[in-house]
Design an enzyme around this catalytic site. Structure first.
Site: not given
Ligand code: CA2
Length: 143
Positions: A10, A75, A78, A81, A88, A102-103, A112
């Site tokens: 998402p 990836n 959210a 988490h 499963d 990415l982060s 997280r």
């Molecule tokens: O760091 C990552 O790749 C995450 O999977 C990104 C998720 C976050 O919920 C995970 O904790 C870490 C969120 C993706 C949201 O992507 C956006 C990109 C641009 C603007 C807003 C949200």
């Protein structure tokens, strides 16, 4: 040629539009394009997808097993988490899954810090921005 699924959850369709300080300024299409180039060099095929729906990710994990995919880069956004359903599915498919972010979620908000995906994944790459995907693809190709 063996196929590696690159599944994105998402909000990752919004990459490059907001919060560049956290996620960088590349779009998911930019990342996919670079991965396609890299895949050619590695001699693997990739199938890059994004959905905002948890059940679709579950279906795609099942599909990875059905088509005999070599590995999955996941990836799950959210859902990483929150989703026992994804854990499963990862455990059920018998296809190695590499968790990608990415982060670095472990350096962000406490909610997280738990990763259900990580409980089933064979490896993880996080905190490198778009390079997380390329490092993960290299690892997957070497499995
Ligand atoms: O760091 C990552 O790749 C995450 O999977 C990104 C998720 C976050 O919920 C995970 O904790 C870490 C969120 C993706 C949201 O992507 C956006 C990109 C641009 C603007 C807003 C949200």
């Amino acid at each position: 040629m063996q196929t590696i699924f690159v599944l994105n959850g998402p909000n990752l369709n919004l990459l490059g539009t907001r919060e560049p300080e956290i996620y960088g300024s590349d779009t998911l299409d930019d990342i996919a394009q670079a991965l396609h180039e890299q895949a050619k060099g590695l001699g693997v095929e990739i199938d890059v997808r994004q959905t905002n729906h948890e059940g679709v990710l579950v279906d795609w994990l099942h599909e990875a097993r059905e088509v005999g995919a070599k590995a999955v880069l996941l990836n799950a956004g959210a859902y990483t988490h929150t989703s026992i359903a994804l854990l499963d599915a990862i455990k059920a498919i018998g296809v190695p899954v590499i968790e990608v972010h990415l982060s670095d979620p472990s350096k962000r908000e406490e909610f997280r810090h738990i990763s259900y995906v990580g409980m089933g994944a064979v490896d993880e790459v996080k905190g490198l921005g778009p390079r997380s995907y390329s490092v993960a693809l290299e690892k997957a190709a070497a499995l």
